[in-house]
Design a protein around this motif. Structure first.
Motif: not given
Length: 728
Positions: A593-594, A638-639, A616-617, A573-575
């Motif tokens: 959180d997302e 934000e991603w 990186l995701l 869900k998040g980091v």
């Protein structure tokens, strides 16, 4: 029977049946070659679905309520109809036939996953009128196990006896279901403990002690009793398959490392699980456990000898027919029309291959045109002193003469270490740990070459790989007591760490040879959630409790060091970040959180890595049809999606996600998978962000795109990971 020819079948293939229960048609196809298939209607299967196969008889039940059961012999066309079965609970039955129906004392029995009862019917020729009898086994199992709530599962036959499993968390046993027929009417069924269910490693599954993540099957043949465990890395993907065969002399389970010509077929797609066994298939298609997933469209084929799982789709004809049930049968189709055509085709296609002159000559590198080995051996030894690492391993693997010139050396001696300062590889290696054979395999993703070493005696057993960094592995096992070790497979250096409770994920900050190496582990179980060990200090674990603020604790995955700070994905869900970690304190922050919105149409998988002080995701769907990369903007938290990695390359596996600078131009802007082509195990698969397609290398030359997804590829079972070679 109405018959429509689609393609001429080959004799050597194993046939499967796909049933469309709405149109009452069946599709016969081969799993190894989709060009062989045809559609027909079998009258005996009208309104029925195949449930199991015992002693040459196919077990059938009506669709969808499973009230009418029957037995069909496809060779004699004999059909035995049982009386309607009236049941109040959910039908979800598993079935077993103790002996062929024409034998005295033959009994057909059913079990359910909800109620502790056996429903059975005696079938032998002395019985003029078949009937159902229901028996509760609650008291018998309570006496045997000492616990309540046990249920019988996966009934099967072997050596004329019936066995089943009970898989409760406190009692996991194979039960002998002793059936005694007294007189003309009475049937007495007695349960007796037989042997423990074989141990399988749960610590690489998402939830420790959640037995739903490993499905166990008991399956018998004429003389062999097998136990199969299918381990899921998530709700859909298969991470490992465990095969055991019982030695009836020692009453011990033996790990099966080669199925030879036999194969299994496991079905999840029809609302219940079934398992079939075939011991007489052609060697070209044998050796597999074929697993039909819950979607009914993807087949996972586990090869027992090389421990890989291949992905393939059902034939298009099957998918378009909206099939509801599948089956594999031990009997072979005898269709004169097709076989005569196949014989004619085989005669027309005869090819005689004559060996070229010299084909039978034993290889000796000194007979080759290359004159390198004409050099006197003492000169060659001097040359090899300047070769190290993979080049040295390649040279030694050539022949006995080369091994004389390049003897085995200790990579940790001082002279070698000085040379290793200037040595580096173009790419990390894919490392596969084979605990069954005690071998570690390294695969070069560029040239496809393989190298082998033996697992050190101290690490033999059920060790799993949890983290890979700096050329070191963090390995963990539960069997025999929790044990944890840091291991460099290139130097054979092993650093044992103190025992620690079960942890779900790990990371470490520096090579264990460094004075500031810190190991951090996470778990959602128990009162403590973070564990820290400073490797160079007195070996001990420091631990902390996280206040989750709710009933559902967090699961942390892919923790990674970014400097001295640890970042980890939580619950996909998040980091979260963990800073200033010491023996007594730490700082815990929510970075984001997302997770970003992705285009995945099926269940997404998340992989996180640190790259140039940035996070990186990578988000990938089940079949790799969607691959997206996001970079975290720390100022906005934000991603941001990126379509270019530039000079960077990412290597992902179930236990590691590594981002590195590409050391050659053709390596960059790509994501490498622990997968090979199904037909060529030397070709590592990678995804190009430039082409949005999958490719492979052919000695540094990029091959043309072979697919837009990961079908027709295979991955290695756990444990495996990517590792950067290091001799430090």
């Amino acid at each position: 029977m109405e018959q429509k020819q689609i393609s001429v079948p080959a004799k050597q293939h194993q046939w499967f049946i796909a049933q469309n229960l709405e149109s009452d048609t069946q599709i016969f196809y081969t799993i190894d070659d989709h060009q062989y298939h045809y559609q027909k209607r079998v009258n005996e299967l009208h309104g029925r679905r195949i449930r199991a196969y015992f002693h040459g008889w196919v077990i059938l039940s009506n669709h969808p309520d499973d009230v009418l059961w029957s037995l069909w012999n496809p060779l004699t066309s004999k059909l035995i109809r049982l009386p309607p079965l009236v049941h109040e609970q959910e039908p979800a039955h598993e079935c077993c036939l103790s002996a062929p129906p024409d034998e005295q004392g033959s009994v057909f029995l059913l079990t359910t996953s909800e109620v502790p009862t056996i429903v059975f019917s005696r079938l032998d020729r002395k019985i003029k009128r078949l009937k159902w009898t229901e028996m509760s086994y609650v008291k018998q199992l309570r006496i045997i196990s000492g616990v309540d709530g046990c249920l019988l599962e996966s009934p099967t036959c072997c050596n004329g006896k019936v066995y089943a499993m009970t898989l409760g968390p406190d009692y996991r046993f194979v039960i002998l279901v002793d059936i005694m027929v007294k007189g003309d009417k009475e049937v007495v069924i007695t349960l007796m403990p037989f042997v423990k269910v074989p141990y399988t490693s749960y610590n690489r599954c998402p939830a420790y002690n959640n037995f739903d993540t490993i499905d166990m099957f008991l399956i018998g043949s004429c003389k062999d009793l097998f136990c199969i465990g299918v381990c899921f890395t998530d709700e859909t993907m298969i991470g490992n398959v465990y095969l055991f065969k019982l030695d009836f002399t020692s009453m011990a389970w033996e790990k099966v490392v080669d199925l030879k010509d036999a194969m299994f077929f496991i079905e999840y797609a029809s609302g219940y699980s079934t398992c079939y066994y075939d011991s007489a298939v052609n060697s070209e298609v044998g050796g597999y456990v074929h697993i039909l997933g819950e979607s009914g469209k993807i087949i996972y084929s586990f090869h027992a000898e090389d421990r890989t799982v291949s992905l393939s789709s059902m034939p298009r004809l099957v998918q378009e027919s909206r099939v509801h049930a599948w089956a594999m049968l031990e009997w072979r189709l005898e269709i004169d029309h097709f076989e005569s055509k196949q014989e004619e085709a085989e005669k027309d296609a005869q090819i005689i291959i004559k060996p070229e002159k010299g084909d039978n000559t034993d290889f000796d590198c000194r007979t080759c045109e290359s004159h390198l080995l004409d050099i006197p051996i003492h000169i060659l030894e001097i040359i090899m002193e300047h070769c190290i690492g993979i080049e040295y391993m390649r040279f030694r693997a050539t022949c006995k003469y080369c091994r004389l010139a390049a003897p085995s050396i200790q990579w940790n001696n001082e002279a070698t270490l000085r040379r290793l300062h200037t040595y580096s590889l173009v790419s990390p290696l894919l490392m596969v740990l084979d605990n069954y054979r005690g071998i570690i395999t390294f695969i070069d993703p560029i040239c496809g070459e393989r190298y082998f070493i033996t697992i050190p005696q101290e690490l033999k057993g059920d060790y799993q790989i949890y983290c890979s960094r700096f050329g070191w592995l963090l390995m963990y096992k539960i069997e025999g007591g929790p044990e944890i070790a840091l291991f460099n497979p290139f130097t054979s250096d092993i650093r044992k760490l103190p025992r620690v409770p079960f942890l779900q994920s790990f990371c470490f900050s520096a090579p264990p040879t460094s004075s500031d190496c810190m190991v951090v582990g996470f778990t959602r179980f128990g009162p403590r959630h973070i564990f820290i060990c400073f490797v160079s200090r007195e070996p001990t674990w420091f631990y902390f409790r996280l206040n989750f603020g709710g009933d559902d604790p967090y699961s942390y995955h892919f923790p990674t060091f970014n400097g001295r700070d640890v970042y980890a994905l939580y619950n996909n869900k998040g980091v979260h970040s963990f800073r200033d970690m010491t023996e007594t304190d730490y700082s815990w922050d929510i970075v984001t959180d997302e997770t970003p919105k992705s285009h995945c149409k099926s269940r997404a998988k998340y992989f996180m890595a640190s790259c140039d002080q940035h996070l990186l995701l990578v988000i990938i769907d089940d079949l790799g049809r969607s691959v997206e990369v996001f970079k975290l903007n720390e100022s906005t938290t934000e991603w941001e999606k990126t379509n270019c990695l530039g000079k960077h390359m990412i290597y992902i596996s179930g236990t590691s996600c590594i981002c590195l600078d590409a050391k050659s131009p053709e390596m960059g802007n790509k994501i490498y998978f622990p997968r090979t082509l199904h037909k060529d195990a030397t070709k590592i698969v990678f995804y190009s962000l430039e082409t949005d397609r999958y490719h492979n290398f052919d000695d540094k030359s990029i091959q043309e795109s072979f697919s837009a997804d990961l079908l027709k590829t295979k991955h290695y079972c756990d444990p495996h990971t990517w590792i950067e070679p290091s001799w430090f």
